[in-house]
Design a protein around this motif. Structure first.
Motif, PDB file in Angstrom:
ATOM      1  N   PRO A 122      -4.049   6.621   5.226  1.00 11.03           N
ATOM      2  CA  PRO A 122      -3.862   7.508   6.360  1.00 11.03           C
ATOM      3  C   PRO A 122      -2.501   8.207   6.369  1.00 11.03           C
ATOM      4  O   PRO A 122      -2.355   9.217   7.057  1.00 11.03           O
ATOM      5  CB  PRO A 122      -3.959   6.569   7.572  1.00 11.03           C
ATOM      6  N   HIS A 123      -1.512   7.673   5.655  1.00 15.85           N
ATOM      7  CA  HIS A 123      -0.219   8.352   5.616  1.00 15.85           C
ATOM      8  C   HIS A 123       0.560   7.879   4.387  1.00 15.85           C
ATOM      9  O   HIS A 123       0.267   6.837   3.822  1.00 15.85           O
ATOM     10  CB  HIS A 123       0.600   8.118   6.909  1.00 15.85           C
ATOM     11  N   ALA A 124       1.527   8.683   4.002  1.00 14.23           N
ATOM     12  CA  ALA A 124       2.446   8.434   2.882  1.00 14.23           C
ATOM     13  C   ALA A 124       1.855   8.895   1.544  1.00 14.23           C
ATOM     14  O   ALA A 124       0.735   8.539   1.180  1.00 14.23           O
ATOM     15  CB  ALA A 124       2.873   6.965   2.789  1.00 14.23           C
ATOM     16  N   GLY A 184      -5.185  -1.781   4.109  1.00 12.28           N
ATOM     17  CA  GLY A 184      -3.939  -1.369   4.758  1.00 12.28           C
ATOM     18  C   GLY A 184      -4.148  -0.905   6.193  1.00 12.28           C
ATOM     19  O   GLY A 184      -4.751  -1.597   7.013  1.00 12.28           O
ATOM     20  N   ASP A 185      -3.665   0.305   6.483  1.00  9.14           N
ATOM     21  CA  ASP A 185      -3.677   0.803   7.857  1.00  9.14           C
ATOM     22  C   ASP A 185      -5.000   1.458   8.266  1.00  9.14           C
ATOM     23  O   ASP A 185      -5.113   1.917   9.413  1.00  9.14           O
ATOM     24  CB  ASP A 185      -2.547   1.814   8.048  1.00  9.14           C
ATOM     25  N   LEU A 186      -5.973   1.541   7.350  1.00 14.00           N
ATOM     26  CA  LEU A 186      -7.285   2.054   7.783  1.00 14.00           C
ATOM     27  C   LEU A 186      -7.877   1.069   8.791  1.00 14.00           C
ATOM     28  O   LEU A 186      -7.739  -0.140   8.642  1.00 14.00           O
ATOM     29  CB  LEU A 186      -8.249   2.198   6.600  1.00 14.00           C
ATOM     30  N   SER A 221       0.846  -1.198   0.000  1.00 17.73           N
ATOM     31  CA  SER A 221       0.000   0.000   0.000  1.00 17.73           C
ATOM     32  C   SER A 221       0.878   1.243   0.000  1.00 17.73           C
ATOM     33  O   SER A 221       0.638   2.203  -0.733  1.00 17.73           O
ATOM     34  CB  SER A 221      -0.907  -0.036   1.233  1.00 17.73           C
ATOM     35  N   HIS A 222       1.895   1.237   0.864  1.00 17.79           N
ATOM     36  CA  HIS A 222       2.834   2.353   0.934  1.00 17.79           C
ATOM     37  C   HIS A 222       4.166   1.804   1.429  1.00 17.79           C
ATOM     38  O   HIS A 222       4.237   0.673   1.910  1.00 17.79           O
ATOM     39  CB  HIS A 222       2.309   3.479   1.816  1.00 17.79           C
ATOM     40  N   TYR A 223       5.190   2.636   1.305  1.00 19.65           N
ATOM     41  CA  TYR A 223       6.540   2.136   1.552  1.00 19.65           C
ATOM     42  C   TYR A 223       6.911   2.227   3.028  1.00 19.65           C
ATOM     43  O   TYR A 223       7.343   3.264   3.519  1.00 19.65           O
ATOM     44  CB  TYR A 223       7.549   2.922   0.693  1.00 19.65           C
ATOM     45  N   GLU A 224       6.703   1.136   3.738  1.00 25.80           N
ATOM     46  CA  GLU A 224       7.080   1.020   5.156  1.00 25.80           C
ATOM     47  C   GLU A 224       7.529  -0.416   5.378  1.00 25.80           C
ATOM     48  O   GLU A 224       7.163  -1.322   4.624  1.00 25.80           O
ATOM     49  CB  GLU A 224       5.878   1.321   6.068  1.00 25.80           C
ATOM     50  N   ALA A 225       8.267  -0.621   6.465  1.00 28.49           N
ATOM     51  CA  ALA A 225       8.844  -1.951   6.693  1.00 28.49           C
ATOM     52  C   ALA A 225       7.783  -3.026   6.869  1.00 28.49           C
ATOM     53  O   ALA A 225       7.963  -4.160   6.413  1.00 28.49           O
ATOM     54  CB  ALA A 225       9.772  -1.914   7.913  1.00 28.49           C
TER      55      ALA A 225
HETATM   56 FE   LIG Z   1       1.633   2.455   7.458  1.00 29.93          FE
END
Ligand SMILES: [Fe+2]
Ligand SMILES: [Fe+2]
Length: 240
Positions: free
Chosen positions: A143-145, A162-164, A77-81
Motif C-alpha cells: 500500500p505504500h513505499a 504487511g500493511d494490507l 516489507s518496507h522501511y518503516e519503524a
Molecule cells: Fe507501513
C-alpha cells in the motif's frame, strides 16, 4: 499464549510452524496492534521485526518458541519503524541473522542503517528455510513505499501481507475467518495510508494467482480463507 502480562503481548501458531506475535496498543485511538510473524524452521525467519521500543516484548515472545539467538533472517516489507526499528537489536542478539528485504530496500535504506548487509531477494525469487520456502514479491507503493514487497510461504500458502488489510482495535483474535475487508476499508478511508498507484490491480491479481489460504496481517487478526477472492475484492474496493 500470553508472553508478557503487562503489555498483553502474545504468540499463537496461525499456520504450520508460523507464529503470530502481537502487541496490543489500547492507548492509540480506537486501539491498534503490531504483529510480527515467526517461521520456525532450520533457518528461522522473523517477518517483520517491530518497533525499536517493542524489542524486549517481541524478543520475549520469540523466546517462548525458539532461542532468539538462532534467528537466521529478520525481514521487512518496507522501511518503516514498525517494520524494522529494532533491526540492529536483532542483529546484536542473533549473530548469524541477516536483514531480508527486496532489492530496492537494500539499495536505498537497509545497507546504510543496518549493522550488517542485507540479503536482498529479487522479485519472484524463492529461498528455502528448511521445510518452508518463501518467495519474495515486489509490490512497489502497495500500500505504500517504493521498496514495498511481501513474502509468500509456499507450503502453507501463507501470504505475509504487511500493511494490507490493516484492522484497528487492540484485541483482535489471532486468526479469524470473519470479514476483514470491511474493517480494513474503514481504516483505509480514515487514515489514507495507501498510495495512489495505478498498478494496484495488476499486483493484487498476481498475488491472488498464488492462491493464499492464510493472510498474515501486520495489524489486526490474521485471516484464513480464500485469499485470492479477498485480494480481488480489495482490488475492486481500491477502484471505487
Ligand atoms: Fe507501513
Ligand atoms: Fe505496519
Amino acid at each position: 499464549m500470553i508472553t508478557n502480562r503487562q503489555s498483553g503481548t502474545r504468540i499463537d501458531e496461525i499456520a504450520d510452524k508460523i507464529f503470530r506475535i502481537s502487541t496490543p496498543v489500547p492507548s492509540m485511538p480506537g486501539g491498534f496492534s503490531f504483529n510480527q510473524y515467526l517461521i520456525v524452521d532450520d533457518s528461522p525467519l522473523l517477518f517483520h521485526m517491530g518497533l525499536r521500543r517493542m524489542f524486549p516484548l517481541v524478543r520475549e515472545a520469540v523466546a517462548a518458541v525458539i532461542p532468539p539467538g538462532t534467528l537466521r533472517f529478520v525481514g521487512l516489507s518496507h522501511y518503516e519503524a514498525d517494520e524494522c526499528g529494532s533491526m540492529n537489536d536483532w542483529l546484536a542478539v542473533a549473530p548469524s541473522a541477516e536483514p531480508l528485504c527486496g532489492q530496492v530496500a537494500k539499495l536505498v535504506s537497509v545497507d546504510d542503517v543496518a549493522d550488517r548487509p542485507a540479503r536482498a531477494l529479487a522479485d519472484g525469487e524463492t529461498m528455502p528455510l528448511g521445510t518452508h520456502t518463501v518467495t519474495w514479491l515486489d509490490t512497489p507503493h502497495l500500500p505504500h513505499a517504493w521498496e514495498c514487497g511481501y513474502l509468500f510461504e509456499n507450503t502453507t500458502r501463507t501470504l505475509l501481507c504487511g500493511d494490507l488489510f490493516t484492522q484497528g482495535g487492540a484485541d483482535c483474535p489471532p486468526v479469524t475467518q470473519a470479514d476483514i475487508l470491511g474493517p480494513s476499508e474503514k481504516f483505509r478511508k480514515a487514515m489514507d495510508y495507501f498510495s495512489h498507484t495505478t498498478n494496484a490491480r495488476a499486483m493484487l491479481d498476481r498475488i491472488a494467482k498464488m492462491g493464499p489460504r492464510t493472510l498474515a496481517c501486520m495489524h489486526g487478526s490474521a485471516w484464513r480463507g480464500d485469499g485470492a477472492a479477498l485480494l480481488q475484492a480489495l482490488a475492486e474496493a481500491l477502484e471505487e
